[in-house]
Design an enzyme around this catalytic site. Structure first.
Site, PDB file in Angstrom:
ATOM      1  N   TYR A 119      28.752  51.261 137.501  1.00  0.00           N
ATOM      2  CA  TYR A 119      30.563  50.622 137.861  1.00  0.00           C
ATOM      3  C   TYR A 119      29.900  49.972 139.554  1.00  0.00           C
ATOM      4  O   TYR A 119      29.966  48.721 139.585  1.00  0.00           O
ATOM      5  CB  TYR A 119      31.524  51.545 137.800  1.00  0.00           C
ATOM      6  CG  TYR A 119      32.620  51.531 138.948  1.00  0.00           C
ATOM      7  CD1 TYR A 119      33.105  50.258 138.221  1.00  0.00           C
ATOM      8  CD2 TYR A 119      32.885  51.568 140.199  1.00  0.00           C
ATOM      9  CE1 TYR A 119      34.461  49.773 138.073  1.00  0.00           C
ATOM     10  CE2 TYR A 119      34.178  51.350 140.510  1.00  0.00           C
ATOM     11  CZ  TYR A 119      35.235  50.447 139.781  1.00  0.00           C
ATOM     12  OH  TYR A 119      36.915  50.308 140.331  1.00  0.00           O
ATOM     13  N   ARG A 129      42.781  42.266 124.172  1.00  0.00           N
ATOM     14  CA  ARG A 129      42.977  42.977 123.089  1.00  0.00           C
ATOM     15  C   ARG A 129      44.733  43.203 123.104  1.00  0.00           C
ATOM     16  O   ARG A 129      44.989  43.097 121.633  1.00  0.00           O
ATOM     17  CB  ARG A 129      41.743  43.916 122.772  1.00  0.00           C
ATOM     18  CG  ARG A 129      40.577  43.558 122.311  1.00  0.00           C
ATOM     19  CD  ARG A 129      40.307  44.610 121.312  1.00  0.00           C
ATOM     20  NE  ARG A 129      39.413  45.966 122.393  1.00  0.00           N
ATOM     21  CZ  ARG A 129      38.816  46.452 123.378  1.00  0.00           C
ATOM     22  NH1 ARG A 129      37.941  45.405 123.396  1.00  0.00           N
ATOM     23  NH2 ARG A 129      38.693  47.109 124.224  1.00  0.00           N
TER      24      ARG A 129
HETATM   25  N1  SER Z   1      39.483  53.660 140.413  1.00  0.00           N
HETATM   26  C1  SER Z   1      38.544  53.201 140.173  1.00  0.00           C
HETATM   27  C2  SER Z   1      37.504  54.495 139.420  1.00  0.00           C
HETATM   28  O1  SER Z   1      37.677  55.950 140.132  1.00  0.00           O
HETATM   29  C3  SER Z   1      37.159  53.023 141.517  1.00  0.00           C
HETATM   30  O2  SER Z   1      37.799  51.546 142.125  1.00  0.00           O
HETATM   31  O3  SER Z   1      37.225  53.991 138.649  1.00  0.00           O
END
Ligand code: SER
Length: 316
Positions: A142, A36
């Site tokens: 994540y 973006r």
């Molecule tokens: N630096 C990243 C995070 O804190 C970890 O891969 O999400």
């Protein structure tokens, strides 16, 4: 000469990696891709920029064909804290985005670099000297996307012969572009606040050890692994790489060597504390050293000296 596309080129790693790749491979051979935000300054002026949303596979394909790209550094991703707040977005970008990149790479015979992370580990992973191959049961969105991403990259190599490679990055500390919503961001913010206010309120508690790395070493890893002799690679993706491990007190101590009056206080963010507690303290990176000669330059003291020097100039 390689023809490279960098997705996420406006981000923390991308903004610096794109410039290094342009130095190494020529300005016009490295296309900065952003979703973006249009970059400004040297990133925009030094070479081509294209809007590329990794969730739009037609657009990736169009750019790869337009510039005859043969190597994709796929850095576009959602970091850990934002992923907990917006799991749907994290899945879409981190999984569907990677899938699109791998498919375009398969069709156009591109090599692909994809960063994984310490976030690919979880609470049942051995926290100290975390082995290259070990238990990976992360309990964050994540982490789920990072483990799936590692497996997907391995699959594309094995099944389709796509030249996929990658590393597991620790928290990355840098002074050019701020990270966007990660758990390790405190280790960047602390330097800015040390210079601006001589104090910092940390969202992780003392004693929270995490693997960390200074940007120059992170960039070197990304270049070196893509240049490595493939016949030596037993692993391909998700190499542990490690340079230093510290907790908030240790980084505060290293800052105090230069700014003696610096003070650290704590206001814990329970979400990020839980994430940090589930991640390794320090990873064993011997596979990366053995298979592609991984080595690094910066420890905590050397990084602190450089960060404070660069930021003092920048924040004047
Ligand atoms: N630096 C990243 C995070 O804190 C970890 O891969 O999400």
């Amino acid at each position: 000469m390689k023809k490279i596309l960098v997705t996420g080129s406006v981000g923390q790693i991308g903004s610096e990696l794109t410039m290094l790749l342009r130095e190494l491979y020529g300005n016009n051979n490295v296309v900065a891709g952003g979703n973006r935000t249009k970059p400004t300054g040297k990133l925009l002026d030094s070479g081509p920029f294209e809007f590329v949303d990794c969730t739009d596979s037609d657009r990736i394909s169009e750019i790869v064909k337009k510039y005859k790209i043969d190597t994709i550094y796929h850095l576009a991703a959602i970091l850990s804290a934002v992923a907990e707040a917006k799991p749907n977005l994290a899945w879409n970008v981190n999984i569907n985005g990677l899938y699109n990149v791998l498919e375009v790479a398969r069709e156009n015979k591109c090599a692909v670099f994809t960063p994984s992370s310490i976030g690919a580990f979880g609470p049942t992973t051995p926290a100290d000297n975390t082995p290259q191959d070990t238990i990976q049961r992360p309990n964050t969105m994540y982490g789920v996307t990072k483990v799936a991403g590692e497996l997907l990259c391995d699959y594309y190599y094995k099944r389709f012969g796509v030249d996929t490679r990658g590393v597991r990055y620790p928290g990355i500390i840098s002074n050019e572009t701020l990270p966007g919503g990660g758990t390790t961001d405190y280790a960047v913010d602390i330097y800015y606040e040390a210079i601006k206010h001589k104090k910092y309120t940390c969202f992780l508690k003392e004693g929270t050890f995490l693997d960390m790395m200074y940007m120059p070493d992170a960039l070197k890893a990304a270049v070196d692994i893509m240049e490595a002799d493939p016949s030596k690679l037993i692993h391909r993706n998700a190499f542990n790489i490690s340079t230093m491990s510290f907790d908030p007190e240790m980084i505060a101590d290293s800052i105090r060597k230069h700014i003696p009056e610096f003070k650290i206080a704590y206001k814990i963010d329970p979400v990020r504390q839980e994430i940090a507690d589930s991640w390794p303290n320090n990873m064993d990176d011997s596979a990366a050293t053995a298979e592609w000669g991984w080595s690094y330059e910066y420890d905590l003291a050397k990084m602190t000296e450089d960060m404070l020097m660069v930021l003092t100039k920048k924040l004047k």
